[in-house]
Write an enzyme that holds these catalytic residues in place. Structure first.
Site, PDB file in Angstrom:
ATOM      1  N   LYS A  12     -53.875  98.506   4.535  1.00  0.00           N
ATOM      2  CA  LYS A  12     -54.476  98.672   3.207  1.00  0.00           C
ATOM      3  C   LYS A  12     -54.572  97.315   2.509  1.00  0.00           C
ATOM      4  CE  LYS A  12     -52.796 103.453   2.774  1.00  0.00           C
ATOM      5  NZ  LYS A  12     -51.913 104.381   2.006  1.00  0.00           N
ATOM      6  N   TYR A  52     -60.325 110.113   2.012  1.00  0.00           N
ATOM      7  CA  TYR A  52     -59.212 110.848   1.401  1.00  0.00           C
ATOM      8  C   TYR A  52     -59.675 112.157   0.745  1.00  0.00           C
ATOM      9  CZ  TYR A  52     -55.647 107.203   2.099  1.00  0.00           C
ATOM     10  OH  TYR A  52     -54.727 106.324   2.648  1.00  0.00           O
ATOM     11  N   PHE A  60     -53.033 111.719  -8.420  1.00  0.00           N
ATOM     12  CA  PHE A  60     -53.055 110.283  -8.098  1.00  0.00           C
ATOM     13  C   PHE A  60     -54.344 109.848  -7.387  1.00  0.00           C
ATOM     14  CE2 PHE A  60     -50.753 112.450  -4.626  1.00  0.00           C
ATOM     15  CZ  PHE A  60     -51.474 112.029  -3.520  1.00  0.00           C
ATOM     16  N   ASN A 115     -48.210 101.369  -0.222  1.00  0.00           N
ATOM     17  CA  ASN A 115     -47.432 101.591   1.007  1.00  0.00           C
ATOM     18  C   ASN A 115     -48.051 100.970   2.260  1.00  0.00           C
ATOM     19  OD1 ASN A 115     -49.447 103.453   1.282  1.00  0.00           O
ATOM     20  ND2 ASN A 115     -48.117 105.212   1.615  1.00  0.00           N
ATOM     21  N   HIS A 118     -52.114 102.900   6.695  1.00  0.00           N
ATOM     22  CA  HIS A 118     -52.544 104.288   6.903  1.00  0.00           C
ATOM     23  C   HIS A 118     -52.514 104.608   8.394  1.00  0.00           C
ATOM     24  CE1 HIS A 118     -55.000 107.927   6.983  1.00  0.00           C
ATOM     25  NE2 HIS A 118     -55.605 107.379   8.019  1.00  0.00           N
ATOM     26  N   GLU A 129     -61.613 110.378  11.454  1.00  0.00           N
ATOM     27  CA  GLU A 129     -61.476 109.077  10.778  1.00  0.00           C
ATOM     28  C   GLU A 129     -62.131 107.962  11.592  1.00  0.00           C
ATOM     29  OE1 GLU A 129     -57.378 110.388   8.427  1.00  0.00           O
ATOM     30  OE2 GLU A 129     -57.243 108.859   9.988  1.00  0.00           O
TER      31      GLU A 129
END
Ligand code: GDP
Ligand code: MG
Length: 154
Positions: A12, A52, A60, A115, A118, A129
């Site tokens: 990310k 997502y 969020f 974080n 992914h 994906e």
């Protein structure tokens, strides 16, 4: 479980900006997985919302999209036996505070909203994906020189 199972792994924007591309790639390489595709990309909001889509109702979600859209992402396909499940284990728990030391998130992150990485959560989602992030032909097919030293049987 074929040695050709593929998973989508992404570093990310925080991971890219913090200079963690090398260390994260190393963990997959050292485990024995094979890199099948890699690119640095800023795919834009609509693409990230599609990635997502399952989380679109979460409170969020807007901040997640803003975070993911805040800089380039290192998108990769990693291949190997049980790559999806083992890839998630290498990443660690979603919330870094619950991630074991030795995992990527457990070693490099604190907040769930930063974080670092992914990883696909199922073989089916990995295929979706990979199709979203990579065009046909972008993934390369080759036998890794170390293959027979990693796998007892193909
Ligand atoms: P993952 O598969 O482990 O990445 O976790 P999820 O698919 O459940 O969530 C996707 C991403 O959304 C996570 O990696 C986090 O970056 C973010 N996220 C998940 N839960 C929360 C949360 O409660 N708060 C915030 N701010 N972000 C979250
Ligand atoms: Mg997920």
């Amino acid at each position: 479980m074929a040695a050709s199972e593929q998973t989508f792994i992404a570093i990310k924007p925080d991971g890219v900006q913090r200079g963690l591309i090398g260390p994260i790639i190393s963990r997959f390489e050292q485990r024995g997985f094979k890199l099948a595709a890699i690119k640095l990309t800023s795919p834009g909001k609509a693409h990230l919302e599609a990635h997502y889509a399952d989380l679109s109702e979460k409170p969020f979600f807007p901040s997640l999209i803003e975070y993911m859209n805040s800089g380039p992402i290192c998108a990769m396909i990693w291949e190997g036996r049980d790559a999806v499940k083992t890839g998630r284990a290498i990443l660690g728990a979603t919330n870094p505070l619950a991630s074991a030391p030795g995992t990527i998130r457990g070693d490099y992150a604190i907040d769930v909203g930063r974080n670092v990485c992914h990883g696909s959560d199922s073989v089916e989602n990995a295929q979706k994906e990979i199709a979203l992030w990579f065009k046909e032909g972008e993934a390369v097919s080759y036998k890794a020189a170390q293959f027979d030293w990693i796998y007892e049987k193909p």
